[in-house]
Design a protein around this motif. Structure first.
Motif, mmCIF file in Angstrom:
data_model
loop_
_atom_site.group_PDB
_atom_site.id
_atom_site.type_symbol
_atom_site.label_atom_id
_atom_site.label_comp_id
_atom_site.label_asym_id
_atom_site.label_seq_id
_atom_site.Cartn_x
_atom_site.Cartn_y
_atom_site.Cartn_z
ATOM 1 N N LEU A 1 22.013 -8.050 -11.513
ATOM 2 C CA LEU A 1 20.836 -8.089 -10.504
ATOM 3 C C LEU A 1 21.382 -9.471 -9.462
ATOM 4 N N SER A 2 21.665 -10.783 -9.946
ATOM 5 C CA SER A 2 22.175 -11.855 -9.162
ATOM 6 C C SER A 2 23.374 -11.527 -8.262
ATOM 7 N N LEU A 3 24.105 -10.323 -8.299
ATOM 8 C CA LEU A 3 25.059 -10.085 -7.621
ATOM 9 C C LEU A 3 24.705 -9.675 -6.385
ATOM 10 N N PHE A 4 23.380 -9.488 -5.980
ATOM 11 C CA PHE A 4 22.964 -9.029 -4.511
ATOM 12 C C PHE A 4 22.206 -10.231 -4.169
ATOM 13 N N ASP A 5 22.141 -10.135 -2.672
ATOM 14 C CA ASP A 5 21.438 -11.370 -2.038
ATOM 15 C C ASP A 5 19.948 -11.169 -2.224
ATOM 16 N N ARG A 6 19.345 -10.029 -2.232
ATOM 17 C CA ARG A 6 17.940 -9.868 -2.402
ATOM 18 C C ARG A 6 17.444 -8.537 -3.033
ATOM 19 N N ILE A 7 16.328 -8.616 -3.826
ATOM 20 C CA ILE A 7 16.143 -7.337 -4.535
ATOM 21 C C ILE A 7 14.640 -7.006 -4.295
ATOM 22 N N GLU A 8 14.152 -5.993 -3.692
ATOM 23 C CA GLU A 8 12.685 -5.735 -3.604
ATOM 24 C C GLU A 8 12.252 -4.755 -4.487
ATOM 25 N N ILE A 9 11.378 -5.070 -5.396
ATOM 26 C CA ILE A 9 10.605 -4.009 -6.383
ATOM 27 C C ILE A 9 9.184 -3.808 -5.825
ATOM 28 N N ASP A 10 9.139 -2.594 -5.478
ATOM 29 C CA ASP A 10 7.568 -2.204 -5.049
ATOM 30 C C ASP A 10 7.012 -0.933 -5.903
ATOM 31 N N TYR A 11 6.175 -1.652 -6.982
ATOM 32 C CA TYR A 11 5.499 -0.872 -7.778
ATOM 33 C C TYR A 11 4.838 0.278 -7.496
ATOM 34 N N PRO A 12 3.796 0.181 -6.660
ATOM 35 C CA PRO A 12 3.068 1.278 -6.107
ATOM 36 C C PRO A 12 3.904 2.355 -5.261
ATOM 37 N N ASN A 13 4.734 1.964 -4.540
ATOM 38 C CA ASN A 13 5.764 2.959 -3.861
ATOM 39 C C ASN A 13 6.824 3.504 -4.782
ATOM 40 N N HIS B 1 0.881 -1.280 -0.011
ATOM 41 C CA HIS B 1 0.100 -0.012 -0.018
ATOM 42 C C HIS B 1 0.782 1.297 -0.118
ATOM 43 N N ARG B 2 0.391 2.352 -0.376
ATOM 44 C CA ARG B 2 1.247 3.718 -0.418
ATOM 45 C C ARG B 2 1.855 3.907 1.098
ATOM 46 N N ARG B 3 3.153 4.298 0.933
ATOM 47 C CA ARG B 3 3.821 4.647 2.142
ATOM 48 C C ARG B 3 4.103 3.351 3.008
ATOM 49 N N ALA B 4 4.045 2.050 2.277
ATOM 50 C CA ALA B 4 4.468 0.913 2.930
ATOM 51 C C ALA B 4 5.860 0.971 3.123
ATOM 52 N N ARG B 5 6.466 0.531 4.346
ATOM 53 C CA ARG B 5 7.812 0.434 4.820
ATOM 54 C C ARG B 5 8.437 -0.588 3.928
ATOM 55 N N PRO B 6 9.819 -0.592 3.460
ATOM 56 C CA PRO B 6 10.527 -1.854 2.763
ATOM 57 C C PRO B 6 10.455 -3.125 3.489
ATOM 58 N N VAL B 7 10.134 -4.449 2.906
ATOM 59 C CA VAL B 7 10.495 -5.225 3.808
ATOM 60 C C VAL B 7 11.988 -5.716 3.877
ATOM 61 N N ILE B 8 12.583 -5.357 3.044
ATOM 62 C CA ILE B 8 14.166 -5.233 3.478
ATOM 63 C C ILE B 8 14.795 -4.290 4.173
ATOM 64 N N ARG B 9 15.045 -4.526 5.338
ATOM 65 C CA ARG B 9 15.513 -3.228 6.084
ATOM 66 C C ARG B 9 16.861 -3.316 6.961
ATOM 67 N N ASP B 10 17.883 -4.216 6.083
ATOM 68 C CA ASP B 10 19.139 -4.641 6.522
ATOM 69 C C ASP B 10 19.927 -3.043 6.675
ATOM 70 N N ARG B 11 20.907 -3.098 7.462
ATOM 71 C CA ARG B 11 21.496 -1.773 7.722
ATOM 72 C C ARG B 11 22.590 -1.483 6.140
ATOM 73 N N ASP B 12 22.798 -2.495 5.532
ATOM 74 C CA ASP B 12 23.466 -2.395 4.432
ATOM 75 C C ASP B 12 22.708 -2.256 3.004
ATOM 76 N N ALA B 13 21.446 -2.294 3.175
ATOM 77 C CA ALA B 13 20.499 -2.016 2.329
ATOM 78 C C ALA B 13 20.428 -0.890 1.601
ATOM 79 N N ILE B 14 20.398 -0.766 0.428
ATOM 80 C CA ILE B 14 20.202 0.381 -0.347
ATOM 81 C C ILE B 14 18.960 0.576 -1.121
ATOM 82 N N VAL B 15 18.131 1.582 -0.829
ATOM 83 C CA VAL B 15 17.002 2.237 -1.242
ATOM 84 C C VAL B 15 17.072 3.146 -2.543
ATOM 85 N N VAL B 16 16.475 2.757 -3.501
ATOM 86 C CA VAL B 16 16.705 3.749 -4.663
ATOM 87 C C VAL B 16 15.030 3.874 -5.046
#
Length: 348
Positions: free
Chosen positions: A308-320, A180-195
């Motif tokens: 893309l496969s270099l990373f452990d996980r990738i989260e793609i949030d379309y609505p946000n 939903h709009r303004r939902a927090r990311p599922v991936i919240r690791d300290r070394d995660a990068i949000v773009v």
């Protein structure tokens, strides 16, 4: 023009066999299909929006020979069939051979744009396509030959655009989450990068990417084995001498079966949201897909599975309009470096 080695054919027949599919003419008699969750015995969307909880649809996937994600789907009561998950494809696609096998009703011709030129292709009416608990009902699927797709079909963003996609490369699993709009990311690791990103024809175009001090547009494309740039990006790389190896001629195989002339090299460094991807193998092509997306005049890149496969996980949030990259535990986060394959030579 950049200096090149003597022209040699670098066959990449299956390299971009699942390119961005855009510019299709819709069927006037039908409305845009809406993905639905099945079975309905789950938390209602309005309640989920209030609580902030997400309902996962866990979908295991296999990495095929070209390192793309293959999942099992059902078409009606038939299947399962292997479809590739393609975040660069606007619409879900079916192989012509499978459509004939299932005796699907042929619809109108659709005009599509690929990494090559535009093409007019047949479509077939699909009553329902189901992937785990997610269904896409009553839609016309563009059709290409299976040998060019590399699978029985493609899962496009029309099935994903209202949700978020969590790809776990470590465990080879994928979750499709309600959001939903303004939902927090599922991936919240300290070394995660949000773009953050902007939306164009259903695709998320990353807004924080650059070569040196020059901003570029990046689309996350899980349907591409490797990365493909437009001609504006090639000019930028050449003018700044950012190519790791000399440019050389190559050939891309499009989903239409077309051989697309291209130029191949490796980019020394490209930065996405503070992450440096070094020695990125890339092909450059004057594709119609870039034009339809309005990305032909400024440097743009379709980021493929090799990166893309270099990373452990990738989260793609379309609505946000957000993509989150989870760095591997062993990565040096302060430096922010990730390395793509650098063993790139003409004819290799």
């Amino acid at each position: 023009m950049p200096a090149t080695t003597p022209t040699r054919r670098f066959s990449l027949w299956m390299l971009f066999a699942a390119p961005a599919l855009v510019g299709a003419t819709p069927t006037p008699q039908t409305s845009t299909p809406t993905p639905t969750a099945a079975p309905p015995a789950q938390q209602a969307p309005d309640e989920a929006s209030t609580t902030g909880e997400v309902v996962p649809f866990v979908q295991p996937f296999d990495l095929d020979a070209t390192r793309r994600m293959s999942v099992k789907v059902m078409i009606g009561d038939e299947g399962p069939f292997s479809f590739l998950v393609d975040t660069g494809a606007e619409r879900t696609v079916i192989a012509r051979e499978l459509a004939a096998r299932l005796d699907l009703v042929e619809g109108q011709k659709l005009r599509m744009a690929t990494i090559g030129s535009g093409a007019t292709v047949p479509s077939f009416r699909v009553a329902a396509l189901q992937m785990t608990n997610l269904r896409l009902e009553e839609f016309d699927a563009p059709a290409f030959f299976g040998r060019h797709i590399g699978a029985a079909g493609l899962i496009g963003v029309d099935m994903l655009e209202d949700r978020r996609l969590l790809i776990d490369f470590r465990n080879e699993s994928m979750k499709i989450l309600e959001t939903h709009r303004r939902a927090r990311p599922v991936i919240r690791d300290r070394d995660a990068i949000v773009v953050t990103a902007r939306n164009s024809a259903g695709r998320l175009i990353l807004s924080d990417a650059r070569i040196g001090d020059r901003r570029i547009d990046v689309i996350v494309d899980t349907g591409a084995q490797t990365s493909v740039g437009n001609m504006a990006l090639m000019k930028l790389v050449a003018s700044r001498r950012e190519n790791r190896v000399p440019f050389f001629s190559a050939t891309l195989g499009a989903v239409t079966g077309e051989d697309v002339p291209a130029t191949r090299t490796a980019i020394r460094r490209i930065t996405i949201g503070g992450i440096d991807i070094n020695d990125l193998p890339i092909s450059f092509a004057d594709g119609q897909a870039f034009r339809v997306l309005g990305l032909h005049e400024r440097p743009a890149l379709l980021l493929g599975m090799d990166s893309l496969s270099l990373f452990d996980r990738i989260e793609i949030d379309y609505p946000n309009k957000r993509v989150v990259f989870d760095m591997p535990d062993a990565a040096q986060r302060p430096a922010g470096y990730r390395f793509a394959a650098s063993d790139l030579r003409p004819g290799s």
